[in-house]
Write a protein that holds these residues in place. Structure first.
Motif, PDB file in Angstrom:
ATOM      1  N   ALA A   1     -27.605 -52.183   8.364  1.00 56.89           N
ATOM      2  CA  ALA A   1     -28.913 -52.376   8.997  1.00 56.89           C
ATOM      3  C   ALA A   1     -29.234 -51.217   9.938  1.00 56.89           C
ATOM      4  O   ALA A   1     -30.373 -50.709   9.970  1.00 56.89           O
ATOM      5  N   LYS A   2     -28.213 -50.786  10.697  1.00 54.91           N
ATOM      6  CA  LYS A   2     -28.445 -49.675  11.611  1.00 54.91           C
ATOM      7  C   LYS A   2     -28.736 -48.392  10.852  1.00 54.91           C
ATOM      8  O   LYS A   2     -29.569 -47.575  11.270  1.00 54.91           O
ATOM      9  N   LEU A   3     -28.083 -48.207   9.706  1.00 52.45           N
ATOM     10  CA  LEU A   3     -28.333 -47.024   8.895  1.00 52.45           C
ATOM     11  C   LEU A   3     -29.762 -47.009   8.377  1.00 52.45           C
ATOM     12  O   LEU A   3     -30.413 -45.948   8.351  1.00 52.45           O
ATOM     13  N   ALA A   4     -30.244 -48.164   7.977  1.00 50.87           N
ATOM     14  CA  ALA A   4     -31.627 -48.238   7.501  1.00 50.87           C
ATOM     15  C   ALA A   4     -32.599 -47.873   8.620  1.00 50.87           C
ATOM     16  O   ALA A   4     -33.592 -47.154   8.396  1.00 50.87           O
ATOM     17  N   GLN A   5     -32.317 -48.348   9.827  1.00 52.18           N
ATOM     18  CA  GLN A   5     -33.167 -47.996  10.959  1.00 52.18           C
ATOM     19  C   GLN A   5     -33.127 -46.493  11.246  1.00 52.18           C
ATOM     20  O   GLN A   5     -34.164 -45.861  11.521  1.00 52.18           O
ATOM     21  N   VAL A   6     -31.943 -45.930  11.180  1.00 59.49           N
ATOM     22  CA  VAL A   6     -31.803 -44.499  11.443  1.00 59.49           C
ATOM     23  C   VAL A   6     -32.533 -43.681  10.390  1.00 59.49           C
ATOM     24  O   VAL A   6     -33.211 -42.691  10.716  1.00 59.49           O
ATOM     25  N   ASN A   7     -32.425 -44.073   9.134  1.00 58.00           N
ATOM     26  CA  ASN A   7     -33.130 -43.348   8.062  1.00 58.00           C
ATOM     27  C   ASN A   7     -34.643 -43.417   8.259  1.00 58.00           C
ATOM     28  O   ASN A   7     -35.362 -42.427   8.030  1.00 58.00           O
ATOM     29  N   ALA A   8     -35.129 -44.593   8.704  1.00 53.85           N
ATOM     30  CA  ALA A   8     -36.572 -44.719   8.977  1.00 53.85           C
ATOM     31  C   ALA A   8     -36.970 -43.819  10.140  1.00 53.85           C
ATOM     32  O   ALA A   8     -38.045 -43.175  10.121  1.00 53.85           O
ATOM     33  N   GLY A   9     -36.133 -43.739  11.158  1.00 56.02           N
ATOM     34  CA  GLY A   9     -36.407 -42.861  12.293  1.00 56.02           C
ATOM     35  C   GLY A   9     -36.432 -41.400  11.887  1.00 56.02           C
ATOM     36  O   GLY A   9     -37.255 -40.618  12.392  1.00 56.02           O
ATOM     37  N   ILE A  10     -35.545 -41.026  10.951  1.00 52.08           N
ATOM     38  CA  ILE A  10     -35.518 -39.637  10.482  1.00 52.08           C
ATOM     39  C   ILE A  10     -36.807 -39.316   9.723  1.00 52.08           C
ATOM     40  O   ILE A  10     -37.397 -38.228   9.881  1.00 52.08           O
ATOM     41  N   THR A  11     -37.255 -40.261   8.898  1.00 55.54           N
ATOM     42  CA  THR A  11     -38.503 -40.056   8.155  1.00 55.54           C
ATOM     43  C   THR A  11     -39.683 -39.866   9.108  1.00 55.54           C
ATOM     44  O   THR A  11     -40.515 -38.958   8.939  1.00 55.54           O
ATOM     45  N   GLU A  12     -39.758 -40.704  10.134  1.00 55.49           N
ATOM     46  CA  GLU A  12     -40.835 -40.597  11.110  1.00 55.49           C
ATOM     47  C   GLU A  12     -40.759 -39.288  11.880  1.00 55.49           C
ATOM     48  O   GLU A  12     -41.777 -38.597  12.076  1.00 55.49           O
ATOM     49  N   ALA A  13     -39.533 -38.915  12.324  1.00 55.18           N
ATOM     50  CA  ALA A  13     -39.363 -37.685  13.089  1.00 55.18           C
ATOM     51  C   ALA A  13     -39.658 -36.464  12.238  1.00 55.18           C
ATOM     52  O   ALA A  13     -40.200 -35.462  12.740  1.00 55.18           O
ATOM     53  N   THR A  14     -39.341 -36.531  10.953  1.00 57.09           N
ATOM     54  CA  THR A  14     -39.627 -35.401  10.057  1.00 57.09           C
ATOM     55  C   THR A  14     -41.129 -35.196   9.910  1.00 57.09           C
ATOM     56  O   THR A  14     -41.620 -34.051   9.933  1.00 57.09           O
TER      57      THR A  14
END
Length: 357
Positions: free
Chosen positions: A98-111
């Motif tokens: 679950a935390k990995l999914a959140q981190v991946n979403a954060g990376i997409t937004e930050a990108t």
């Protein structure tokens, strides 16, 4: 009637006298036991010092985790051969997923934010070059661009952190070897620092020994030593590879590591050994050594047979010290100018007549 009693009494007296004579004759005619004796002063001075230790594999590891969770998979058993990187233990990691999914979403937004900020920065940089934008506007775009870049880098580092956590959720073999222990099973709860599985790489062995402070100065690195493996009665050659220079946390005992040579002997990790470190004879010592085969044991008592002035066996109880190969040190009970029986052609006992060969 009186005559009959007299005759019976004389007969019994004669019979008793005859039996006593036969018994005396039997004891008197017993042949002495042939024995070999050895003088204590025939022993050479101790040519080495000894230390006890245990064998261990050069490559060995006790694997644990720093996360808490239920064991979901453990596909290995004790004795299995494993390759480097092979999965040994899996721990429930739903929270990490679950935390990995959140981190991946954060990376997409930050990108996306970084890409947009980069375009604005480049646009205002060109406008400023054409004098179509002020210095303040360029500074604001530069700050916006740098903040977007930092947020993207932070999101990527968070992903690295989560990936590192997955290494503790899926325990893999650090090297090629054999599984030597399992301390948990499917469904059990794993706790941080708790040993889960142990493994080692067979073939190369070493010995860890603790040496007293009175003797550590006599041992040097690179010295060839004999390692006596008591359980299999074998002597293996080795070489001192490491010597500790501090006993701060070991109670006055210094750690010495000995690397064992390749051998066909069936040695295993955990076997107890005695290391014999050779030392130079600087002065004559009063140490008394006798071979183990000369000892007589009774429970926890140790003794040796000596020859009395009347040529009979005399059992002498001893207080023994350290073991030096196939010899033991005598602390008391036998003087350096005495002799003892090393072997006999019959069973010895206290008072048995003996003849010295």
């Amino acid at each position: 009637m009186k005559t009959r009693y007299t005759i019976a009494f004389l007969a019994l007296t004669f019979l008793a006298t005859s039996c006593g004579s036969d018994e005396k004759k039997t004891i008197t005619d017993t042949a002495p036991i042939s024995v070999k004796v050895k003088a204590v002063n025939e022993n050479d001075n101790n040519p080495f010092i000894t230390a006890s230790g245990t064998i261990q594999a050069v490559n060995s590891a006790n694997l644990s985790t720093r996360m808490m969770g239920f064991i979901t998979k453990m596909p290995v058993e004790v004795g299995d051969k494993v390759k480097k990187g092979q999965l040994l233990v899996s721990i429930n990691n739903a929270d990490l997923q679950a935390k990995l999914a959140q981190v991946n979403a954060g990376i997409t937004e930050a990108t996306a934010a970084f890409t947009n900020a980069e375009k604005d920065y480049n646009r205002f940089k060109n406008l400023f070059a054409e004098n179509s934008a002020s210095q303040k506007e360029l500074d604001d775009m530069t700050a916006h661009y740098n903040m977007a870049k930092a947020r993207l880098e932070g999101a990527k580092q968070m992903k690295n952190e989560v990936d590192a956590q997955f290494a503790y959720a899926n325990i893999r073999a650090p090297f090629d070897g054999i599984v030597t222990g399992k301390y948990i099973k499917d469904g059990d709860m794993a706790n941080p620092g708790m040993p889960l599985v142990s493994m080692e790489s067979p073939g190369s062995f070493e010995v860890m020994a603790m040496v007293p402070e009175s003797e550590i100065s006599k041992i040097t690195s690179g010295t060839s030593v004999d390692v006596v493996v008591k359980s299999i009665n074998k002597i293996i050659k080795g070489k001192v590879t490491e010597i500790s220079t501090s006993a701060k946390n070991t109670g006055g005992q210094y750690l010495a590591k000995v690397s064992l040579e390749k051998t066909d002997a069936s040695i295993l990790s955990g076997m107890f050994v005695t290391i014999q470190f050779p030392i130079e004879k600087q002065q004559k010592t009063e140490i008394i050594l006798i071979p183990k085969e000369a000892l007589v044991t009774k429970g926890q008592l140790y003794g040796v047979y000596t020859v009395s002035e009347s040529n009979t066996a005399l059992l002498r109880w001893l207080r023994i010290g350290r073991t030096y190969g196939n010899q033991v040190e005598v602390l008391s009970g036998l003087s350096s100018d005495e002799s003892y029986i090393i072997s006999a052609d019959g069973k010895l006992y206290n008072g048995a007549k003996v003849s010295i060969q």
